[in-house]
Design a protein around this motif. Structure first.
Motif, PDB file in Angstrom:
ATOM      1  N   GLN A   1       0.812  -1.210   0.000  1.00 27.43           N
ATOM      2  CA  GLN A   1       0.000   0.000   0.000  1.00 27.43           C
ATOM      3  C   GLN A   1       0.850   1.266   0.000  1.00 27.43           C
ATOM      4  O   GLN A   1       0.486   2.253  -0.631  1.00 27.43           O
ATOM      5  CB  GLN A   1      -0.943   0.005   1.212  1.00 27.43           C
ATOM      6  CG  GLN A   1      -2.002   1.101   1.178  1.00 27.43           C
ATOM      7  CD  GLN A   1      -2.875   1.040  -0.073  1.00 27.43           C
ATOM      8  OE1 GLN A   1      -3.189  -0.040  -0.567  1.00 27.43           O
ATOM      9  NE2 GLN A   1      -3.245   2.205  -0.597  1.00 27.43           N
TER      10      GLN A   1
ATOM     11  N   LYS B   1       0.723   4.287  -2.657  1.00 26.70           N
ATOM     12  CA  LYS B   1       0.536   5.683  -2.234  1.00 26.70           C
ATOM     13  C   LYS B   1       1.547   6.581  -2.955  1.00 26.70           C
ATOM     14  O   LYS B   1       1.197   7.649  -3.467  1.00 26.70           O
ATOM     15  CB  LYS B   1       0.724   5.795  -0.722  1.00 26.70           C
ATOM     16  CG  LYS B   1       0.499   7.204  -0.141  1.00 26.70           C
ATOM     17  CD  LYS B   1       0.767   7.206   1.356  1.00 26.70           C
ATOM     18  CE  LYS B   1       0.502   8.565   1.964  1.00 26.70           C
ATOM     19  NZ  LYS B   1      -0.948   8.865   2.054  1.00 26.70           N
TER      20      LYS B   1
ATOM     21  N   THR C   1       0.760   6.745  -6.766  1.00 25.02           N
ATOM     22  CA  THR C   1      -0.376   7.631  -7.026  1.00 25.02           C
ATOM     23  C   THR C   1       0.025   9.085  -6.879  1.00 25.02           C
ATOM     24  O   THR C   1      -0.419   9.950  -7.656  1.00 25.02           O
ATOM     25  CB  THR C   1      -1.539   7.294  -6.065  1.00 25.02           C
ATOM     26  OG1 THR C   1      -1.832   5.896  -6.149  1.00 25.02           O
ATOM     27  CG2 THR C   1      -2.787   8.085  -6.422  1.00 25.02           C
ATOM     28  N   ALA C   2       0.889   9.380  -5.916  1.00 29.33           N
ATOM     29  CA  ALA C   2       1.361  10.755  -5.732  1.00 29.33           C
ATOM     30  C   ALA C   2       2.124  11.244  -6.961  1.00 29.33           C
ATOM     31  O   ALA C   2       1.984  12.402  -7.384  1.00 29.33           O
ATOM     32  CB  ALA C   2       2.250  10.847  -4.492  1.00 29.33           C
TER      33      ALA C   2
ATOM     34  N   ARG D   1      -0.382  11.953  -9.697  1.00 31.10           N
ATOM     35  CA  ARG D   1      -1.080  13.205  -9.385  1.00 31.10           C
ATOM     36  C   ARG D   1      -0.174  14.405  -9.677  1.00 31.10           C
ATOM     37  O   ARG D   1      -0.631  15.433 -10.174  1.00 31.10           O
ATOM     38  CB  ARG D   1      -1.505  13.224  -7.919  1.00 31.10           C
ATOM     39  CG  ARG D   1      -2.595  12.218  -7.563  1.00 31.10           C
ATOM     40  CD  ARG D   1      -2.891  12.218  -6.068  1.00 31.10           C
ATOM     41  NE  ARG D   1      -3.274  13.569  -5.624  1.00 31.10           N
ATOM     42  CZ  ARG D   1      -2.729  14.187  -4.582  1.00 31.10           C
ATOM     43  NH1 ARG D   1      -1.765  13.588  -3.875  1.00 31.10           N
ATOM     44  NH2 ARG D   1      -3.135  15.390  -4.253  1.00 31.10           N
TER      45      ARG D   1
ATOM     46  N   ASP E   1      -4.035   4.037  -6.326  1.00 34.75           N
ATOM     47  CA  ASP E   1      -5.024   3.942  -5.255  1.00 34.75           C
ATOM     48  C   ASP E   1      -6.023   5.075  -5.466  1.00 34.75           C
ATOM     49  O   ASP E   1      -5.721   6.227  -5.159  1.00 34.75           O
ATOM     50  CB  ASP E   1      -4.361   4.070  -3.889  1.00 34.75           C
ATOM     51  CG  ASP E   1      -5.372   3.983  -2.741  1.00 34.75           C
ATOM     52  OD1 ASP E   1      -6.585   3.869  -3.022  1.00 34.75           O
ATOM     53  OD2 ASP E   1      -4.933   4.036  -1.579  1.00 34.75           O
TER      54      ASP E   1
ATOM     55  N   GLU F   1      -8.441   6.106  -3.874  1.00 36.72           N
ATOM     56  CA  GLU F   1      -8.794   6.845  -2.662  1.00 36.72           C
ATOM     57  C   GLU F   1      -7.828   7.993  -2.393  1.00 36.72           C
ATOM     58  O   GLU F   1      -8.145   8.911  -1.637  1.00 36.72           O
ATOM     59  CB  GLU F   1      -8.816   5.893  -1.462  1.00 36.72           C
ATOM     60  CG  GLU F   1      -9.874   4.803  -1.543  1.00 36.72           C
ATOM     61  CD  GLU F   1     -11.273   5.386  -1.687  1.00 36.72           C
ATOM     62  OE1 GLU F   1     -11.603   6.329  -0.929  1.00 36.72           O
ATOM     63  OE2 GLU F   1     -12.033   4.904  -2.551  1.00 36.72           O
ATOM     64  N   GLU F   2      -6.655   7.929  -3.006  1.00 34.94           N
ATOM     65  CA  GLU F   2      -5.658   8.993  -2.828  1.00 34.94           C
ATOM     66  C   GLU F   2      -5.881  10.149  -3.806  1.00 34.94           C
ATOM     67  O   GLU F   2      -5.176  11.155  -3.741  1.00 34.94           O
ATOM     68  CB  GLU F   2      -4.243   8.432  -3.029  1.00 34.94           C
ATOM     69  CG  GLU F   2      -3.804   7.425  -1.991  1.00 34.94           C
ATOM     70  CD  GLU F   2      -3.422   8.087  -0.674  1.00 34.94           C
ATOM     71  OE1 GLU F   2      -3.036   9.272  -0.697  1.00 34.94           O
ATOM     72  OE2 GLU F   2      -3.518   7.425   0.370  1.00 34.94           O
TER      73      GLU F   2
END
Length: 595
Positions: free
Chosen positions: A417, A421, A424-425, A428, A553, A555-556
């Motif tokens: 996970q 994270k 995904t960062a 983004r 993810d 959710e992130e």
């Protein structure tokens, strides 16, 4: 011969020549970012194979200066050499000139080959060393004297870039450059940078691995061009084009003696960041210093170039998507290594119409290798791809339609996970910059925080720029702009964003000894709405290949971020899907699904 033995031989030669220190930068005679095999003197003397760095050898010490991209790699490659890693831009690490001014005794001598040192760097040496009465010897290539099997200069043929690719004739380019010369009050313009001469004359070559450039110098006058090049490389088409534009051919190395004969009453326009120190020292006439006008001209691509570049990116996206499918569906069924994967990707690019060569050395890095920001596999370091890790691929293709630069990080199997994270960062970060709307007049450093924000929020950073300009069959790292949060004068990236520039967006996270993540797209700078607030600008994304949803993810991500990614993947499927096999297309549908 070991690196330590090479350093020992260099020190013996230094003593013979009366030198207290010898400096070996990463450069050819043209301040090119990447150099041909003949010019890899810094790698020869230090063992460090990265693309950026300077070695300094003194009588009893040695240092290798490089930036954060290469700290981990340099630490490994310098082991046993007796050369210390000097971490640039970190803490109280002195610059090369500060170090030399401190350790070389008053009245001592610092040596280097002036042809591989830029004019600006040479002047910095003068400024730092002269107050201590330290002499500079720039006329000795000591590395050449100890490098017994040094590769020769390239003799590969050049080719002409027709107007359907360049979008502008040589005559038009010369007219524009001569206008800039007049504005600067210059009679002649001396060009030592390969990409500037190649762009101006619409020629390309094969003298630097991966970079289709031609070893050459040029002197532009108001009615002719004096070109210094190995004439054997030029075909009849090139010679005919040169004749039309009054381009005269001279032997490559004659430039150094010929500039000495220039009329002292002339004024020469020169770029201190793009001219070597030895050539500058030979100029007898008045000079005006300015960035080569070709730099900004070639960075602002014309409509023909932009349409070609977009076509090249579709071809490249097809190759990357096929590659991603192959890696993710085959890594656990057959032996795939970093090197075999790089070869596979090159073969997929080569299957595309108009492919010439890769645009830079493929950076295919598995697991902890990807923590070395610009790691490239070798037979000694090559490893097999396994489940439960990231596989980072920073690669590019050179096509007649232009050059590409793309990074994708693949998830092999599944990851924990925390890795998701971070992945995904990075995604983004990439998308936040690509979505920017900004007023004309912004520089790259005005916008860099958009990409770093999601990563800084994790108290992390990446120790390099966020993006760079991309040349059209030229330098894949092309000035005069890019994205970084601080200004590095030597990068020559201090210019506002202009319409038609093609720039990368490539944030990342790198955890030493564990993994590296980078996601990179390219975009074109475009004009948007103009109103009472001024001219707004935006970025048009031109890279189309899946971003691995196995690392995301949701959710992130915010709703807007998920929407952007879903729309991007819809475009990827529509543009790339028709060029795939049925099996590949079905797989792509899954990896471009809405989240």
């Amino acid at each position: 011969m070991s690196t330590a033995k090479r350093v020992e031989k260099l020190r013996a030669l230094m003593a013979e020549k009366g030198m207290d220190a010898y400096v070996v930068p990463t450069a050819d005679f043209h301040q090119s970012e990447y150099v041909g095999e003949h010019f890899k003197a810094r790698k020869f003397i230090s063992g460090f194979s990265g693309s950026y760095g300077t070695a300094v050898i003194t009588k009893d010490d040695g240092g290798l200066w490089t930036d954060g991209r290469y700290f981990f790699q340099a630490t490994n490659e310098l082991e046993g050499s007796g050369i210390r890693l000097m971490k640039m831009f970190v803490g109280d690490t002195p610059s090369v000139t500060e170090f030399l001014a401190d350790v070389v005794p008053e009245g001592g001598t610092v040596g280097f080959d002036g042809r591989v040192m830029s004019m600006g760097e040479g002047e910095e040496f003068e400024e730092a060393l002269t107050p201590k009465n330290i002499k500079i010897n720039y006329s000795e290539d000591l590395i050449d004297e100890i490098w017994e099997d040094r590769p020769p200069l390239s003799e590969k043929p050049a080719f002409f870039l027709e107007e359907k690719y360049s979008g502008e004739s040589t005559a038009s380019k010369l007219a524009r450059v001569r206008e800039k010369m007049k504005e600067a009050g210059a009679d002649i313009h001396i060009i030592a940078s390969l990409d500037d001469t190649c762009w101006l004359l619409n020629v390309r070559g094969d003298d630097i691995e991966f970079f289709p450039l031609l070893l050459s110098y040029s002197i532009v006058t108001m009615d002719s061009v004096e070109l210094y090049v190995d004439e054997r490389k030029l075909n009849d088409q090139i010679l005919a084009e040169f004749a039309k534009n009054n381009v005269h051919i001279h032997p490559y190395n004659d430039i150094y003696e010929d500039v000495k004969k220039l009329d002292p009453s002339l004024t020469a326009m020169i770029d201190p960041m793009k001219m070597n120190y030895a050539l500058f020292k030979n100029i007898p006439c008045k000079t005006v210093e300015a960035a080569n006008p070709e730099i900004l001209m070639k960075a602002m691509k014309n409509p023909v170039e932009l349409e070609n570049i977009k076509e090249a990116h579709i071809k490249d996206g097809i190759a990357i998507t096929k590659f991603m499918y192959w890696v993710k569906t085959r890594f656990d069924k057959e032996k795939i290594t970093e090197l075999s994967a790089a070869d596979k990707l090159t073969s997929l690019r080569a299957a595309q119409d108009g492919y010439i060569r890769d645009s830079f050395e493929p950076l295919c890095a598995f697991a902890d290798h990807a923590a070395m920001m610009h790691y490239s596999p070798s037979p000694e370091s090559d490893v097999e791809l396994k489940e439960g890790a990231f596989f980072l691929n920073d690669t590019g293709g050179g096509y007649y339609q232009g050059s590409t630069d793309i990074t994708r990080t693949f998830v092999l199997g599944s990851v924990d996970q925390q890795m998701k994270k971070y992945f995904t960062a990075v995604v983004r970060a990439m998308m936040r910059l690509s979505r920017a709307r900004f007023l004309y007049g912004c520089y790259g450093y005005n916008l860099d925080i958009l990409a770093r924000g999601p990563i800084w929020d994790l108290d992390l950073d990446f120790q390099c720029g966020t993006g760079h300009g991309v040349g059209y069959l030229g330098n894949v790292h092309e000035p005069p702009t890019g994205f970084r949060w601080y200004i590095v004068p030597s990068k020559n990236e201090h210019h506002q964003l202009e319409e038609g520039m093609v720039i990368t967006d490539e944030p990342g996270i790198y955890e030493d000894g564990q993994f590296g993540i980078r996601i990179e797209n390219e975009f074109i700078v475009r004009k948007g709405v103009q109103n009472k607030y001024g001219q707004f600008m935006y970025f048009e994304t031109i890279t189309f290949a899946p971003i691995d949803l196995d690392g995301i993810d949701p959710e992130e991500m915010s709703k807007d971020e998920r929407e952007w990614l879903n729309n991007y993947h819809k475009d990827v499927y529509e543009k790339i899907g028709p060029h795939l096999t049925d099996e590949e297309r079905e797989w792509l549908k899954e990896y471009t699904r809405a989240i």
